[in-house]
Design an enzyme around this catalytic site. Structure first.
Site, PDB file in Angstrom:
ATOM      1  N   PRO A   9       7.420 -11.393  -7.632  1.00  0.00           N
ATOM      2  CG  PRO A   9       6.099 -12.583  -6.151  1.00  0.00           C
ATOM      3  CD  PRO A   9       7.490 -12.052  -6.324  1.00  0.00           C
ATOM      4  CG  ASN A  10       1.929 -11.307  -9.362  1.00  0.00           C
ATOM      5  OD1 ASN A  10       1.596 -12.001 -10.324  1.00  0.00           O
ATOM      6  ND2 ASN A  10       1.851 -11.718  -8.125  1.00  0.00           N
ATOM      7  NE  ARG A  17       0.412  -6.770  -8.818  1.00  0.00           N
ATOM      8  CZ  ARG A  17       1.341  -6.863  -7.901  1.00  0.00           C
ATOM      9  NH1 ARG A  17       2.573  -6.496  -8.160  1.00  0.00           N
ATOM     10  NH2 ARG A  17       1.046  -7.329  -6.713  1.00  0.00           N
ATOM     11  CE1 TYR A  22       1.669  -2.706  -6.062  1.00  0.00           C
ATOM     12  CE2 TYR A  22      -0.273  -3.692  -7.059  1.00  0.00           C
ATOM     13  CZ  TYR A  22       0.644  -3.633  -6.031  1.00  0.00           C
ATOM     14  OH  TYR A  22       0.543  -4.487  -4.965  1.00  0.00           O
ATOM     15  CG  ASN A  73       9.052  -4.390  -5.011  1.00  0.00           C
ATOM     16  OD1 ASN A  73       8.508  -5.094  -4.161  1.00  0.00           O
ATOM     17  ND2 ASN A  73       8.402  -3.514  -5.752  1.00  0.00           N
ATOM     18  CB  ALA A  76       3.386 -11.527  -2.785  1.00  0.00           C
ATOM     19  CG  HIS A  79       4.044  -8.931   2.614  1.00  0.00           C
ATOM     20  ND1 HIS A  79       4.583  -7.785   3.152  1.00  0.00           N
ATOM     21  CD2 HIS A  79       3.559  -8.571   1.394  1.00  0.00           C
ATOM     22  CE1 HIS A  79       4.399  -6.776   2.292  1.00  0.00           C
ATOM     23  NE2 HIS A  79       3.795  -7.240   1.218  1.00  0.00           N
ATOM     24  CG  ASP A  86      16.734 -18.102   6.608  1.00  0.00           C
ATOM     25  OD1 ASP A  86      16.701 -17.245   7.506  1.00  0.00           O
ATOM     26  OD2 ASP A  86      16.197 -19.227   6.718  1.00  0.00           O
ATOM     27  CD  GLU A  97      11.109  -3.745   2.954  1.00  0.00           C
ATOM     28  OE1 GLU A  97      11.570  -3.259   4.004  1.00  0.00           O
ATOM     29  OE2 GLU A  97      10.090  -4.454   2.907  1.00  0.00           O
ATOM     30  CG  HIS A  99       7.538  -2.425  -0.723  1.00  0.00           C
ATOM     31  ND1 HIS A  99       7.395  -3.724  -1.160  1.00  0.00           N
ATOM     32  CD2 HIS A  99       8.217  -2.491   0.444  1.00  0.00           C
ATOM     33  CE1 HIS A  99       7.956  -4.533  -0.284  1.00  0.00           C
ATOM     34  NE2 HIS A  99       8.472  -3.812   0.695  1.00  0.00           N
ATOM     35  CG  LEU A 100       6.179  -0.100  -7.469  1.00  0.00           C
ATOM     36  CD1 LEU A 100       5.505  -1.107  -8.374  1.00  0.00           C
ATOM     37  CD2 LEU A 100       6.792   1.023  -8.294  1.00  0.00           C
ATOM     38  NE  ARG A 106      -1.675  -2.422  -1.044  1.00  0.00           N
ATOM     39  CZ  ARG A 106      -1.217  -3.182  -2.044  1.00  0.00           C
ATOM     40  NH1 ARG A 106       0.055  -3.073  -2.426  1.00  0.00           N
ATOM     41  NH2 ARG A 106      -2.024  -4.035  -2.656  1.00  0.00           N
ATOM     42  NE  ARG A 110      -1.317  -6.044   0.078  1.00  0.00           N
ATOM     43  CZ  ARG A 110      -1.180  -6.901  -0.950  1.00  0.00           C
ATOM     44  NH1 ARG A 110       0.000  -7.290  -1.349  1.00  0.00           N
ATOM     45  NH2 ARG A 110      -2.244  -7.337  -1.605  1.00  0.00           N
TER      46      ARG A 110
END
Ligand code: DQA
Length: 140
Positions: A9-10, A17, A22, A73, A76, A79, A86, A97, A99-100, A106, A110
């Protein structure tokens, strides 16, 4: 090697954003970056984005037998989502995994990563470079 790159998301809002966190690059820029990285490494990549947790679960389930690995990625949902964890466990997906930003530096909420519980490797805090590091890791 066929890699599915999934974005949660986002991430479609990249560029607009919180650019101080980011960066100014848009989601389209990230698509170009990932596809150029994949060509350089000689791997096949498909990249998708969704704002919906269930769609991520569907895509992870459907990746079984089609893709060799997932670069994820989950944004949200990283977390919060036991469902994504699952799904990764259910299909025994090879998962990296990304992440930017680096969520561990943070807010405390998170610091937990459900994805990280099954990911074989995590690249975070490198901006778009987290994605190329993940693809290089898989290609190597
Ligand atoms: C993120 C980090 C997450 O904590 C956040 O919710 C995101 C993006 C990153 O790429 O830095 O949406 O996954």
């Amino acid at each position: 090697m066929k890699v599915l790159v999934l974005n949660g998301p986002n991430l479609n809002m990249l560029g607009l954003r919180e650019p101080e966190l980011y960066g100014k690059g848009t989601y389209a820029d990230l698509e170009t970056f990932v596809s150029e990285t994949a060509s350089r490494l000689g791997i096949e990549v498909e990249m998708r984005q969704t704002n919906h947790e269930g769609t991520l679960v569907d895509w992870i389930q459907q990746s079984r037998g089609v893709f060799d690995a997932i670069v994820l990625n989950a944004a949200a949902y990283t977390h919060t989502s036991v469902a994504v964890l699952d799904a990764l466990k259910a299909v025994k997906a090879r998962c990296v995994e990304v992440h930017l930003t680096d969520p561990k530096t943070r807010e405390e909420f998170r610091h937990v990563s459900y994805v990280g519980m099954v990911a074989e490797k995590t690249f975070a805090g490198l901006g778009f470079g987290s994605y190329s590091a993940a693809l290089e890791y898989l290609a190597g």
